[in-house]
Motif scaffolding. Sequence first.
Motif, short mmCIF file in Angstrom:
data_model
loop_
_atom_site.label_atom_id
_atom_site.label_comp_id
_atom_site.label_asym_id
_atom_site.label_seq_id
_atom_site.Cartn_x
_atom_site.Cartn_y
_atom_site.Cartn_z
N ALA A 176 0.85 -1.19 0.00
CA ALA A 176 0.00 0.00 0.00
C ALA A 176 0.88 1.24 0.00
N ALA A 177 0.78 2.04 -1.04
CA ALA A 177 1.53 3.29 -1.09
C ALA A 177 1.00 4.22 0.01
N PRO A 178 1.86 5.10 0.52
CA PRO A 178 1.38 6.05 1.54
C PRO A 178 0.17 6.83 1.04
N GLN A 179 -0.87 6.91 1.89
CA GLN A 179 -2.11 7.57 1.51
C GLN A 179 -2.23 8.94 2.18
N PRO A 180 -2.76 9.95 1.46
CA PRO A 180 -2.95 11.27 2.09
C PRO A 180 -3.93 11.16 3.26
N VAL A 181 -3.65 11.96 4.29
CA VAL A 181 -4.51 11.98 5.47
C VAL A 181 -5.59 13.04 5.28
N ASP A 182 -6.86 12.65 5.49
CA ASP A 182 -7.95 13.62 5.47
C ASP A 182 -8.06 14.31 6.83
N GLY A 183 -8.50 15.57 6.81
CA GLY A 183 -8.73 16.27 8.07
C GLY A 183 -7.50 16.95 8.64
N LEU A 184 -6.47 17.22 7.79
CA LEU A 184 -5.28 17.91 8.28
C LEU A 184 -5.64 19.36 8.65
N VAL A 185 -5.25 19.77 9.86
CA VAL A 185 -5.49 21.15 10.33
C VAL A 185 -4.14 21.84 10.47
N ILE A 186 -4.03 23.02 9.90
CA ILE A 186 -2.77 23.77 9.93
C ILE A 186 -3.03 25.13 10.58
N LEU A 187 -2.28 25.47 11.63
CA LEU A 187 -2.38 26.75 12.31
C LEU A 187 -0.98 27.36 12.40
N SER A 188 -0.89 28.67 12.20
CA SER A 188 0.39 29.37 12.30
C SER A 188 0.34 30.33 13.47
N GLU A 189 1.46 30.43 14.16
CA GLU A 189 1.56 31.36 15.27
C GLU A 189 3.03 31.78 15.38
N GLY A 190 3.30 33.01 15.02
CA GLY A 190 4.68 33.51 15.07
C GLY A 190 5.53 32.75 14.06
N TYR A 191 6.60 32.16 14.57
CA TYR A 191 7.52 31.42 13.70
C TYR A 191 7.14 29.94 13.56
N ASP A 192 6.09 29.52 14.20
CA ASP A 192 5.78 28.10 14.23
C ASP A 192 4.52 27.78 13.43
N PHE A 204 1.64 24.73 13.37
CA PHE A 204 1.13 23.61 14.15
C PHE A 204 0.26 22.75 13.21
N LEU A 205 0.61 21.47 13.11
CA LEU A 205 -0.16 20.55 12.27
C LEU A 205 -0.71 19.43 13.15
N HIS A 206 -2.00 19.10 12.98
CA HIS A 206 -2.54 17.90 13.63
C HIS A 206 -3.61 17.31 12.75
N TRP A 207 -3.84 15.99 12.94
CA TRP A 207 -4.70 15.24 12.03
C TRP A 207 -5.32 14.06 12.78
N PRO A 208 -6.41 13.50 12.25
CA PRO A 208 -7.06 12.36 12.90
C PRO A 208 -6.16 11.13 12.83
N PRO A 209 -6.20 10.29 13.87
CA PRO A 209 -5.35 9.08 13.87
C PRO A 209 -5.88 8.03 12.88
N SER A 210 -4.97 7.21 12.39
CA SER A 210 -5.36 6.08 11.54
C SER A 210 -6.00 5.00 12.40
N SER A 211 -6.87 4.22 11.81
CA SER A 211 -7.51 3.12 12.53
C SER A 211 -6.58 1.92 12.66
N THR A 212 -5.43 1.96 11.99
CA THR A 212 -4.48 0.84 12.02
C THR A 212 -3.37 1.12 13.01
N PHE A 262 0.43 14.83 15.67
CA PHE A 262 0.64 16.28 15.63
C PHE A 262 2.13 16.54 15.41
N TYR A 263 2.42 17.76 14.91
CA TYR A 263 3.82 18.11 14.66
C TYR A 263 3.93 19.63 14.64
N VAL A 264 5.02 20.16 15.19
CA VAL A 264 5.29 21.59 15.18
C VAL A 264 6.49 21.85 14.29
N HIS A 265 6.30 22.64 13.24
CA HIS A 265 7.38 23.00 12.32
C HIS A 265 7.75 24.45 12.55
#
Length: 845
Positions: free
Chosen positions: A767-783, A785-793, A823-826
């Motif tokens: 199975a090739a990597p599949q795009p995640v639905d429901g990605l939320v992106i928020l910016s604050e200053g230099y950061d 913030f990304l978070h998304w729904p968990p996979s069922s697997t 979640f991940y902070v870039h």
Amino acid sequence: MSRRLILLCLVIFAVTVTVNAAPEAVPGQALVRFANPITIEQAQAEFNPGEFRVEKVLVRQLNIFLVKFDPKLDVLQAVDMLKGHPKLLWAQADHILSQRVTPNDPLYSSQWAWFQATDRDIDAPEAWDIATGGTNIGGDDIVVAVVDGGCLLTHPDLAANIWQNSAEVNGVNGVDDDNNGYVDDRNGWDGYANDGTIPTDNHGTHVSGTIGAVTNNGSMVAGVNWNVKIMEVAASSSQTSVISVGYCYVLDQKTLWWTSGGTQGANVVSTNSSFGVDLAFCTSGSYPVWNDLYNAMGEVGILSACATANANYNVDTQGDVPTSCSSPYIIAVTNTTSSDTKNSGAAYGATTIDLGAPGTSITSTTSNGSTGSLTGTSMATPHVAGAVALMHSAASLGFYNYYNLYPDSGALALKQMLLDGTDPIAALAGITVSGGRLNLYNACLAISEFVGPNPEEPYITVAQAVSNDTLTGDADGAWERTEQVEIVVTLNNLGEDALNVQATLTTLDPYVTIGDGIGTFGDIPNLAEGDNSADVFTATLAPDAPLDHSIDFVLTVTADSGYSRELTLSLDANPKVTYFEENFENGSGDWTHEIISGVVDQWHLSTEQNHTPNSAWKCGDTGTGNYANAQDAGLVSPSVVIADDSELRFWYSLDSELSVAYTDSAYDGGNVWISVNGGPYSLISPVSDYPKDFRYLAGGGNPASGPQPGNPCFAGPTTWRETVFDLSTYADSTVQFRFRFSTDAAGAREGWYIDDVRLLGAPGASAAPQPVDGLVILSEGYDTFLHWPPSSTNGAVYNIYMSTEQNIEPVNGTLVAQTADTFYVHSGIVDTSDYVIYQVTVSLP
């Protein structure tokens, strides 16, 4: 007019006359060579049939064809038209040749291997038009080491070609005059006595004459090489220690030749070895020194021509040392006849024996100072050892430079040219690696045209190519169906510095789609390597790709100053995966054993022998004694569901009673049976077939007493080897395997060992990597913030991609991170870029 001007005019006139005196050509036909392998039908499709007709294949391995055209068309004009074809390396007229000068040795006409009207020969006269041996293009003497029983050094048709160590010949007796570690080694070394006195031996004298009898001297016989230096090494022995001494001497002399710049030692390019151990395997663990010796000699540029057994059996399945050894520097030779058949007393092997050469009724020099005829693989092998030497004499400047830079890979390139140039014959098809008999002319022609590194321009070759599914696939290290991989190629430059190296990757494979076919490699200096790890190729495998599929690619490499070269590389894809494995290191587990008939069952876990430490199943005595007679017992596997395209693999070692009178038969042995979905057991056969059959008639025509009369079986003295069974017809079935060992009423040996049992089959589609639905992106200053729904697997891994260019999708941009979190902070990117877009994909375990 000055004298200088007159001389110049004479030179110009002479050149003009020479150029105009072109050889006569056959009207209406020409020879062409295609750059890549091609069938006769494909070749014809390249030409307008109204102009050129492809008549036949002349040299299959070199892609040379005979082309016919209207005889009214001027031959040179036709050749010029053909030369313009982009897929041809060259085109030439079919020249009418004058009668060539043949050697004046009186017995030349009786040496059928050189020339026959039937053309069932090695085309020696044609090869001698290219070279007759002696030295290479650099003026170095070419040396062949004959590792045999000795030689009559004073034989009148050999003496002038016997190698001499001048320091010892002109030195003091009993002193190591050249400090090479060997005292008085004037003509070679005696491994028996460990001194420099070469004993006289008829076999070694005969072999030496085939390699290099002094030729065209009006005396006796001709050799493969008219002039060559033959180093005599007396070491053909039943003792491996003696043979090791002999090979060590050869290795020392070639190493010394390299390290001294050719002022000491000897430029040995091949050895001839006509001895061995029948029915033994190099890979068994009992003969490790052989491969080590051949590899060590190969690394300094020595190829070893080795005679296979003088017995009609399959070395692939029954073994032979050294011709079953895996060293790539061995050329394993079997014996052919004057009618291009395999001699009935010679061994064969589709994966072990490289080629055939004339070995039946061969006339050569003998130890009584005269000549005689002998037969055997020992007589075939010196034709090949001599061919290696003659090829060095015929080699182009390109090969000479390549061999001096890389003697190991140069030796392997020469071996491949020799095998590619064989004449295909039906008798060797499917039972030797090349399927052919030595053709000296084809081999010399190929190496004379070898294009090697030119010191004045780059010479780039492929050093390595690997596929990587870590970022774009399931990260299991295998390129599987539907999976995209990154391809990194490492290039090696043997020539002038290559600047701004780039490459384009293409393939005609219908199961592969190239994604990114452009790669940059930067600058690659002389004798350095460079890769495209910073700019990888990408490719995707189709969902219907075959298993164990090998994919051929073309890599077109360019560099500054107009350099361009087309290279080839291969990658393996869609390998079978192991889904059942047992090495018996943790007890018997779910394995059982049973009596099939009779009253004896000696199957037990043993530590006497094993393929991988420390245990294996054995049917035989629990100590060091022999197995019981009148035994018929089975080792039974647990039940397993068979996957698609499966195969059974296991390792075994066996010693059982064979029939002496009937060499295809055995009185005791083992085979494999299968039960499908709880049904009765039936016999299955390995891919390479069983080597023996159980005897079903004993002496006098009476029925044998064994429990499996007539069934095929493994039998005899066989050291550890792996065997393979095709199970593709049992897909989705639940099966059990029974390893059945059966013996008759008399005669016993050690028994049958089984170890490292595996089942391999088709992997599931990756199975090739599949795009995640429901990605939320928020910016604050230099950061960011990304978070998304968990996979069922469980065990999912998330890949975070980013692009800073509007025309590039994130998954084709930069991989920022991989994480098991949701979640991940870039940090820092928003403040430095005008445009940023993210995407997260999920890789499932």
